[in-house]
Design a protein around this motif. Structure first.
Motif, PDB file in Angstrom:
ATOM      1  N   LYS A  18      31.948  49.064  49.329  1.00  0.00           N
ATOM      2  CA  LYS A  18      32.679  47.919  49.906  1.00  0.00           C
ATOM      3  C   LYS A  18      31.735  46.843  50.433  1.00  0.00           C
ATOM      4  CE  LYS A  18      37.396  48.935  51.181  1.00  0.00           C
ATOM      5  NZ  LYS A  18      38.217  49.667  52.128  1.00  0.00           N
ATOM      6  N   LYS A  22      30.913  43.061  48.942  1.00  0.00           N
ATOM      7  CA  LYS A  22      31.075  41.851  49.754  1.00  0.00           C
ATOM      8  C   LYS A  22      29.788  41.026  49.714  1.00  0.00           C
ATOM      9  CE  LYS A  22      32.563  40.554  54.344  1.00  0.00           C
ATOM     10  NZ  LYS A  22      31.670  40.836  55.462  1.00  0.00           N
ATOM     11  N   SER A  81      35.439  46.965  40.886  1.00  0.00           N
ATOM     12  CA  SER A  81      36.408  45.906  41.115  1.00  0.00           C
ATOM     13  C   SER A  81      36.640  45.229  39.768  1.00  0.00           C
ATOM     14  CB  SER A  81      35.843  44.942  42.158  1.00  0.00           C
ATOM     15  OG  SER A  81      36.292  43.642  41.922  1.00  0.00           O
TER      16      SER A  81
END
Lengths: 397, 276
Positions: A18, A22, A81
């Protein structure tokens, strides 16, 4: 028609995905992310489309993320993703079980190190994919043998992979992928482990297979020459990012970045350029209408020593040399019948690579003639035009 | 500050007492069933005339191994027969075979589980370390209240002692299957079960066979220790020789153990190589 759609795919390896994701989206570098989160970045924001039945080559140096990207497409690696859409099905949202079923009939994969099961015979390897999908044994054997036949391994069914040479092993790998009759062939550096001669042979084989089986092929390679030979379109990757997408011509003549330029700098142009790239227009005379006198006259006017002859519908007939035209005129002949030479050995198709043309042209008295499949004359290649073609491409880079 | 001794011994004792009192009817039942099984295997092997059994072993050695080992088997077994240790050897062999069999049918599935499930691996591996490093004699003590004196207790302790390599090497063998094969199987949509039976187990077979070989060797090394709780056999002979201080008698029984060990080891090792 779009077959596969890859939308903003990221792949990050590690436990702190995560944060890494980012940071990546904020534009941090690979190294900064590795240092801070311990995550390795595989693929960064890959988006592209693959058309039905095209051969797409993904190219880049080792570590550029090309194999990772390929594995994201059939979800051997889970994309961190982004979306993969194949035939309007969102592959990324399939459950384990659905994914297994999807793989069984959609994909055939060929691996760099072949990955043939050493405990199974060549035939058992070939029908592995069918066996997995619980196909009837008799059909497995039939399709397996068919696939082996297709790759030229008839009669090797009962051998074990270890008894075969590298090239033959990869043929088994190819047969295993083809036996399930998949829509999509995924080839991960499939020919990189083979020696150069076998490699060229396998590339030619793949090209001819493409015509026979008509599949969407995604081919990974680090070799530009291979990419240019096999690909309808090429994707160039660096550090997990896609640098350029385009046809071989576009990549060569119009490199998007300095990196691509460097990459294509060392390419052997004689493998890339084909007859139609270097041929020039030429004057010709018409069989049946023109006689030896006209031939001689035209040659004198253009300052050449031989001239091609075509018929009224531009079908290629042969070549007439100045010397023989002169003889015919002296003998008082009115037509070209006795002096025309057919020169079948000097006819080349428009897609013949320069590499093949050059030795022919070196030994020939006449220029080569470029002819399409209905034997219409398209142009000619003289020694000078090959050099001119090479220089021109070299400069435009 | 002086910390008083923690009553670990009392705790273990009361645990064993509690389980014996409440569950020994189960273990005793298991014990009597197993006793029947072990006795019938022993009786069956004893029923066959030694010469026939020797020939069978020689054929087995010849088939799986080399001619040299076959000759060694013939001479070795005839020698044991000649020493009058035939019946003791058969009961040792029975003990080893049954213990190995139990170790394998429990060990291989556990090994598979440990290989494919990280949580199971985390639980199983420390237990194996414990089983292997705890002195084997210690298992003998609680075995008696559970299973009674005799061959069943011996089998029980031998299984505990010899099972770890079967588990460990099965796990290792499966984990060592190169990832490319797993990836290839995955790319064609294989299930976990298909991968296990078609790819992982066949490719892990040489390593699993090495584990079985180790299990047999450990089981054999346990026979002397197990004789202390009435296992009999060659171990019993050695034990008796120790008590009477008769080195010659002990040596005879010891050499018989060595001969059986070599035969079993060579046969199973070559089975593994053949498999390869």
């Amino acid at each position: 028609m779009v077959k596969i759609k890859v939308e903003n795919v990221y792949k990050i390896f590690g436990s702190n995905i995560k944060t890494a994701l980012k940071m990546l989206k904020e534009g941090d570098t690979k190294n900064a992310i590795l240092e801070k989160t311990g995550c390795a970045v595989g693929v960064v924001n890959a988006s592209f489309e693959i058309y039905d039945r095209e051969t797409l080559v993904i190219m880049g140096l080792s570590g550029s993320g090309k194999s990772t990207l390929l594995r994201c497409i059939n979800r051997l690696y889970e994309p961190s993703s982004g979306k993969i859409i194949i035939d309007n099905i969102d592959v990324t949202s399939l459950s384990e079980e659905e994914l297994r079923k999807f793989r069984q009939h959609k994909f055939g994969m060929v691996f760099q190190q072949f990955a043939l099961f050493p405990n199974k015979t060549v035939l058992e390897n070939a029908y592995f994919g069918l066996e997995i999908s619980k196909t009837d044994k008799a059909i497995c054997v039939e399709k397996g043998l068919e696939a082996l036949d297709l790759v030229g391994l008839k009669g090797w069914a009962d051998y074990y992979p270890s008894q075969l040479s590298g090239g033959m092993q990869q043929r088994v790998g190819l047969a295993r992928a083809l036996a399930v009759n998949p829509d999509i062939l995924l080839m991960d550096e499939a020919f990189s482990a083979l020696d150069p001669l076998i490699r060229t042979e396998m590339q030619d084989e793949l090209l001819s297979l493409e015509d026979k089986v008509k599949k969407t092929i995604i081919f990974i390679t680090h070799d530009l020459n291979e990419a240019l030979k096999i690909g309808d379109r090429i994707i160039l990757m660096k550090d997990g990012k896609i640098v350029q997408i385009g046809t071989p011509e576009e990549i060569l003549t119009n490199p998007a970045t300095e990196y691509v330029e460097k990459f294509v700098e060392n390419v052997d142009l004689t493998r890339v350029l084909t007859a139609k790239d270097v041929m020039i227009k030429c004057s010709s005379i018409i069989y049946g209408k023109d006689g030896p006198k006209t031939a001689l006259h035209t040659m004198k006017e253009k300052g050449i020593s031989s001239i091609f002859v075509v018929d009224k519908s531009k079908l290629f007939k042969g070549v007439v040399s100045a010397e023989r035209a002169k003889q015919a005129v002296d003998r008082g002949e009115k037509d070209l019948q006795n002096i025309i030479e057919e020169i079948t050995e000097l006819q080349v198709p428009p897609d013949a690579p320069l590499q093949e043309i050059m030795p022919v042209i070196a030994d020939s008295r006449y220029p080569l003639v470029v002819i399409d499949e209905s034997s219409r004359m398209l142009g000619m290649i003289a020694r000078g035009s090959v050099i001119a073609g090479l220089v021109e491409r070299g400069v435009s880079q | 500050m002086i910390i008083p001794k923690l009553p670990l011994d009392v705790a273990v004792d009361s645990f064993i007492d509690y389980t014996t009192n409440n569950f020994s009817f189960i273990t005793k039942a298991i014990s009597s069933v197993m006793k029947i099984g072990i006795d019938s295997v022993n009786d069956f092997l004893m029923f066959i005339h030694p010469s026939v059994l020797i020939i069978l072993f020689v054929i087995l050695a010849w088939y799986f191994s080399t001619r040299g080992i076959a000759i060694f088997t013939a001479i070795g077994l005839l020698f044991i027969w000649n020493l009058g240790l035939w019946s003791a050897s058969i009961s040792t062999l029975t003990l080893v075979l049954i213990s190995t069999f139990l170790s394998i049918i429990a060990g291989i599935p556990l090994g598979i589980l440990a290989a494919i499930n990280a949580l199971a691996r985390k639980v199983i591996m420390p237990i194996l370390d414990f089983m292997q490093t705890m002195p084997a004699f210690v298992y003998l003590i609680p075995a008696i209240p559970f299973f009674g004196l005799g061959v069943v207790s011996a089998v029980f302790t031998t299984v505990i002692f010899s099972m770890p390599p079967a588990i460990r090497l099965t796990c290792l063998g499966i984990q060592q299957v190169p990832n490319q094969y797993i990836e290839a199987a995955d790319s064609f949509g294989a299930t976990q079960k298909q991968k296990l039976f078609q790819i992982q187990l066949p490719l892990a077979m040489p390593t699993i066979m090495a584990g079985i070989n180790q299990t047999i060797m450990l089981a054999l090394s346990m026979v002397v220790i197990a004789s202390m709780i009435g296992a009999g056999g060659l171990g019993g002979e050695v034990w008796r020789a120790i008590q009477r201080l008769r080195p010659g008698m002990g040596f005879e029984a010891g050499i018989a153990v060595v001969i059986i060990a070599i035969i079993l080891d060579r046969i199973t090792q070559n089975m593994r190589k053949k498999n390869n």
